[in-house]
Design a protein around this motif. Structure first.
Motif, PDB file in Angstrom:
ATOM      1  N   SER A   1      12.665  10.340   4.250  1.00 28.58           N
ATOM      2  CA  SER A   1      12.647  11.074   3.389  1.00 28.58           C
ATOM      3  C   SER A   1      11.206  11.755   4.745  1.00 28.58           C
ATOM      4  O   SER A   1      10.177  10.839   4.679  1.00 28.58           O
ATOM      5  CB  SER A   1      11.816  11.389   1.815  1.00 28.58           C
ATOM      6  N   THR A   2      11.182  13.383   4.494  1.00 28.95           N
ATOM      7  CA  THR A   2      10.192  13.478   5.251  1.00 28.95           C
ATOM      8  C   THR A   2       8.592  13.252   4.733  1.00 28.95           C
ATOM      9  O   THR A   2       7.692  13.108   5.210  1.00 28.95           O
ATOM     10  CB  THR A   2      10.483  15.139   5.555  1.00 28.95           C
ATOM     11  N   GLY A   3       8.824  13.454   3.782  1.00 24.13           N
ATOM     12  CA  GLY A   3       7.844  13.561   2.387  1.00 24.13           C
ATOM     13  C   GLY A   3       6.986  11.994   3.170  1.00 24.13           C
ATOM     14  O   GLY A   3       5.838  11.491   2.446  1.00 24.13           O
ATOM     15  N   ALA A   4       7.807  10.860   2.778  1.00 24.42           N
ATOM     16  CA  ALA A   4       7.566   9.642   3.396  1.00 24.42           C
ATOM     17  C   ALA A   4       7.107   9.509   4.265  1.00 24.42           C
ATOM     18  O   ALA A   4       5.964   8.705   4.415  1.00 24.42           O
ATOM     19  CB  ALA A   4       8.969   8.373   2.852  1.00 24.42           C
ATOM     20  N   CYS A   5       7.879   9.736   5.421  1.00 23.80           N
ATOM     21  CA  CYS A   5       6.996   9.758   6.237  1.00 23.80           C
ATOM     22  C   CYS A   5       5.525  10.463   6.584  1.00 23.80           C
ATOM     23  O   CYS A   5       5.027   9.962   7.033  1.00 23.80           O
ATOM     24  CB  CYS A   5       7.916  10.474   7.452  1.00 23.80           C
TER      25      CYS A   5
ATOM     26  N   LYS B   1       2.980   9.850  -6.302  1.00 22.02           N
ATOM     27  CA  LYS B   1       3.222  10.625  -5.670  1.00 22.02           C
ATOM     28  C   LYS B   1       5.009  11.197  -6.320  1.00 22.02           C
ATOM     29  O   LYS B   1       5.104  12.345  -6.831  1.00 22.02           O
ATOM     30  CB  LYS B   1       3.678  11.314  -4.530  1.00 22.02           C
ATOM     31  N   ILE B   2       5.201  10.542  -6.781  1.00 20.27           N
ATOM     32  CA  ILE B   2       6.758  10.190  -7.016  1.00 20.27           C
ATOM     33  C   ILE B   2       6.783   9.137  -8.242  1.00 20.27           C
ATOM     34  O   ILE B   2       8.708   8.742  -8.799  1.00 20.27           O
ATOM     35  CB  ILE B   2       8.065   9.791  -5.715  1.00 20.27           C
TER      36      ILE B   2
ATOM     37  N   LEU C   1       0.554  -1.279   0.292  1.00 18.80           N
ATOM     38  CA  LEU C   1      -0.192   0.257  -0.223  1.00 18.80           C
ATOM     39  C   LEU C   1       0.932   1.238   0.429  1.00 18.80           C
ATOM     40  O   LEU C   1       0.922   2.564  -0.557  1.00 18.80           O
ATOM     41  CB  LEU C   1      -1.134   0.332   0.870  1.00 18.80           C
ATOM     42  N   PHE C   2       1.859   1.205   0.850  1.00 19.39           N
ATOM     43  CA  PHE C   2       2.806   2.156   0.741  1.00 19.39           C
ATOM     44  C   PHE C   2       3.489   2.264  -0.522  1.00 19.39           C
ATOM     45  O   PHE C   2       3.650   3.858  -0.768  1.00 19.39           O
ATOM     46  CB  PHE C   2       3.857   1.978   1.815  1.00 19.39           C
ATOM     47  N   ARG C   3       4.076   1.644  -0.965  1.00 20.06           N
ATOM     48  CA  ARG C   3       4.289   1.595  -2.896  1.00 20.06           C
ATOM     49  C   ARG C   3       3.109   1.992  -3.250  1.00 20.06           C
ATOM     50  O   ARG C   3       3.530   3.192  -4.243  1.00 20.06           O
ATOM     51  CB  ARG C   3       4.850   0.781  -3.000  1.00 20.06           C
TER      52      ARG C   3
END
Length: 183
Positions: free
Chosen positions: A141-145, A115-116, A107-109
Protein backbone atom coordinates in the motif's frame (compact mmCIF):
# COMPACT_ATOMS: atom_id res chain seq x y z
CA UNK A 1 17.46 13.67 21.64
CA UNK A 2 17.33 11.97 18.22
CA UNK A 3 17.50 14.16 15.13
CA UNK A 4 19.50 15.47 12.20
CA UNK A 5 22.95 16.83 12.98
CA UNK A 6 23.23 19.76 10.55
CA UNK A 7 27.00 19.97 11.15
CA UNK A 8 27.44 16.74 9.17
CA UNK A 9 27.27 16.53 5.37
CA UNK A 10 24.53 14.52 3.70
CA UNK A 11 25.71 11.39 1.85
CA UNK A 12 23.41 10.14 -0.92
CA UNK A 13 22.73 6.41 -0.91
CA UNK A 14 22.14 4.35 -4.09
CA UNK A 15 18.72 2.73 -3.71
CA UNK A 16 16.92 0.19 -5.91
CA UNK A 17 13.12 -0.15 -5.77
CA UNK A 18 11.39 -3.46 -6.40
CA UNK A 19 7.63 -3.85 -6.79
CA UNK A 20 6.34 -7.36 -6.23
CA UNK A 21 3.09 -7.81 -8.12
CA UNK A 22 1.37 -10.07 -10.62
CA UNK A 23 -0.58 -7.14 -12.06
CA UNK A 24 1.29 -3.83 -11.69
CA UNK A 25 3.19 -2.05 -14.44
CA UNK A 26 5.37 1.06 -14.26
CA UNK A 27 2.32 3.03 -15.44
CA UNK A 28 0.17 2.13 -12.41
CA UNK A 29 2.74 1.33 -9.69
CA UNK A 30 1.72 3.97 -7.14
CA UNK A 31 3.63 2.42 -4.23
CA UNK A 32 6.84 2.19 -6.25
CA UNK A 33 6.30 5.76 -7.42
CA UNK A 34 5.87 6.84 -3.78
CA UNK A 35 9.19 5.30 -2.79
CA UNK A 36 11.02 6.74 -5.80
CA UNK A 37 9.63 10.22 -5.11
CA UNK A 38 10.53 10.14 -1.44
CA UNK A 39 14.06 8.80 -1.88
CA UNK A 40 14.91 11.25 -4.67
CA UNK A 41 13.34 14.17 -2.77
CA UNK A 42 15.61 13.24 0.15
CA UNK A 43 18.66 13.50 -2.12
CA UNK A 44 19.32 9.80 -2.64
CA UNK A 45 20.00 8.19 -6.02
CA UNK A 46 17.58 5.78 -7.68
CA UNK A 47 19.98 3.03 -8.76
CA UNK A 48 17.40 0.77 -10.43
CA UNK A 49 13.71 -0.05 -10.47
CA UNK A 50 12.02 -3.32 -11.37
CA UNK A 51 8.68 -5.10 -11.13
CA UNK A 52 8.65 -8.87 -10.60
CA UNK A 53 5.93 -11.48 -10.11
CA UNK A 54 4.97 -12.84 -6.69
CA UNK A 55 7.33 -15.79 -6.98
CA UNK A 56 10.24 -16.61 -4.67
CA UNK A 57 12.74 -17.32 -7.50
CA UNK A 58 11.90 -14.04 -9.29
CA UNK A 59 12.15 -11.94 -6.13
CA UNK A 60 15.28 -13.66 -4.80
CA UNK A 61 16.90 -13.51 -8.24
CA UNK A 62 16.42 -9.75 -8.50
CA UNK A 63 17.62 -9.21 -4.95
CA UNK A 64 20.70 -11.34 -5.63
CA UNK A 65 21.52 -9.30 -8.75
CA UNK A 66 21.32 -6.09 -6.71
CA UNK A 67 23.29 -7.57 -3.81
CA UNK A 68 26.09 -8.44 -6.26
CA UNK A 69 26.01 -4.93 -7.79
CA UNK A 70 28.50 -2.69 -5.94
CA UNK A 71 26.55 0.33 -7.22
CA UNK A 72 23.52 -0.52 -5.05
CA UNK A 73 23.58 0.12 -1.31
CA UNK A 74 19.92 -0.50 -0.48
CA UNK A 75 17.00 -2.38 -2.01
CA UNK A 76 13.45 -1.57 -0.96
CA UNK A 77 10.54 -3.69 -2.10
CA UNK A 78 6.82 -3.04 -1.95
CA UNK A 79 4.20 -5.78 -2.06
CA UNK A 80 3.83 -9.42 -1.19
CA UNK A 81 4.25 -9.12 2.58
CA UNK A 82 0.74 -10.22 3.58
CA UNK A 83 -0.52 -13.66 4.49
CA UNK A 84 -2.27 -14.82 1.33
CA UNK A 85 -0.98 -17.71 -0.74
CA UNK A 86 0.72 -15.44 -3.28
CA UNK A 87 2.46 -13.31 -0.62
CA UNK A 88 6.00 -14.73 -0.64
CA UNK A 89 8.23 -11.67 -0.38
CA UNK A 90 9.45 -12.37 3.18
CA UNK A 91 10.38 -15.93 2.22
CA UNK A 92 12.35 -14.66 -0.78
CA UNK A 93 14.12 -12.04 1.32
CA UNK A 94 15.01 -14.52 4.04
CA UNK A 95 16.54 -16.81 1.40
CA UNK A 96 19.18 -14.15 0.64
CA UNK A 97 19.71 -12.55 4.08
CA UNK A 98 22.99 -12.95 5.93
CA UNK A 99 21.45 -11.17 8.90
CA UNK A 100 17.88 -10.16 9.62
CA UNK A 101 17.16 -6.78 11.19
CA UNK A 102 14.29 -7.89 13.42
CA UNK A 103 13.71 -4.43 14.85
CA UNK A 104 12.62 -3.05 11.48
CA UNK A 105 9.49 -5.21 11.24
CA UNK A 106 8.74 -4.69 14.92
CA UNK A 107 9.05 -0.91 14.62
CA UNK A 108 7.07 -0.79 11.37
CA UNK A 109 4.16 -2.69 12.92
CA UNK A 110 4.26 -0.55 16.08
CA UNK A 111 4.08 2.64 13.98
CA UNK A 112 1.44 1.12 11.72
CA UNK A 113 -0.68 0.08 14.71
CA UNK A 114 -1.04 3.74 15.62
CA UNK A 115 -2.63 4.40 12.20
CA UNK A 116 -4.51 1.22 11.25
CA UNK A 117 -4.90 -0.57 14.58
CA UNK A 118 -4.81 -4.32 14.77
CA UNK A 119 -4.89 -4.67 10.97
CA UNK A 120 -1.11 -4.24 11.14
CA UNK A 121 -0.87 -7.84 12.33
CA UNK A 122 -1.29 -8.91 8.69
CA UNK A 123 2.00 -7.23 7.71
CA UNK A 124 5.15 -9.29 7.49
CA UNK A 125 7.43 -6.32 6.71
CA UNK A 126 11.05 -7.33 7.25
CA UNK A 127 14.60 -6.15 6.70
CA UNK A 128 18.06 -7.60 6.58
CA UNK A 129 21.56 -7.36 5.17
CA UNK A 130 23.37 -9.40 2.53
CA UNK A 131 26.92 -8.73 1.24
CA UNK A 132 26.80 -5.16 2.51
CA UNK A 133 23.42 -4.34 0.96
CA UNK A 134 20.46 -3.36 3.11
CA UNK A 135 17.19 -5.03 2.10
CA UNK A 136 13.76 -3.77 3.18
CA UNK A 137 10.44 -5.45 2.34
CA UNK A 138 7.40 -3.20 2.74
CA UNK A 139 3.70 -3.83 2.24
CA UNK A 140 2.18 -2.89 -1.11
CA UNK A 141 0.00 0.00 0.00
CA UNK A 142 1.10 3.57 -0.63
CA UNK A 143 0.27 4.39 2.98
CA UNK A 144 2.60 1.69 4.25
CA UNK A 145 5.38 2.88 1.94
CA UNK A 146 4.94 6.46 3.14
CA UNK A 147 4.95 5.37 6.79
CA UNK A 148 8.05 3.18 6.41
CA UNK A 149 9.96 5.88 4.55
CA UNK A 150 8.84 8.90 6.57
CA UNK A 151 8.99 7.31 10.01
CA UNK A 152 11.97 4.92 9.69
CA UNK A 153 14.00 4.91 6.49
CA UNK A 154 14.32 8.68 5.95
CA UNK A 155 16.27 8.89 9.20
CA UNK A 156 18.11 5.58 9.13
CA UNK A 157 19.34 6.22 5.57
CA UNK A 158 20.58 9.72 6.47
CA UNK A 159 24.15 9.76 7.80
CA UNK A 160 23.35 12.95 9.70
CA UNK A 161 20.74 11.24 11.91
CA UNK A 162 21.83 10.90 15.53
CA UNK A 163 22.45 9.00 17.70
CA UNK A 164 23.08 6.38 14.99
CA UNK A 165 21.97 5.30 11.51
CA UNK A 166 22.44 2.56 8.93
CA UNK A 167 24.61 4.65 6.59
CA UNK A 168 27.48 5.24 9.01
CA UNK A 169 27.95 1.50 9.54
CA UNK A 170 27.79 0.57 5.84
CA UNK A 171 31.60 0.29 5.56
CA UNK A 172 31.53 -2.34 8.33
CA UNK A 173 28.79 -4.58 6.93
CA UNK A 174 31.28 -6.83 5.15
CA UNK A 175 33.91 -7.09 7.89
CA UNK A 176 33.35 -10.82 8.20
CA UNK A 177 34.52 -11.24 4.59
CA UNK A 178 37.75 -9.40 5.30
CA UNK A 179 38.57 -11.03 8.63
CA UNK A 180 36.84 -14.38 8.27
CA UNK A 181 33.87 -15.59 10.21
CA UNK A 182 34.46 -16.63 13.78
CA UNK A 183 33.25 -20.11 14.62
Amino acid sequence: MPGIDESRSFVPVHIAVLTVSDSRTLDDDRSGDTLVQRLTDAGHILADRKIVKDEVPSIAGQLTAWIEDDGIDVAISTGGTGVTGRDVTPEAFRSVFEKEIEGFGELFRWLSFQKIGTSTIQSRAIAGVARGTYLFALPGSTGACKDAWDDILANQLDIRFRPCNFVEIMPRLREHELFGRSA
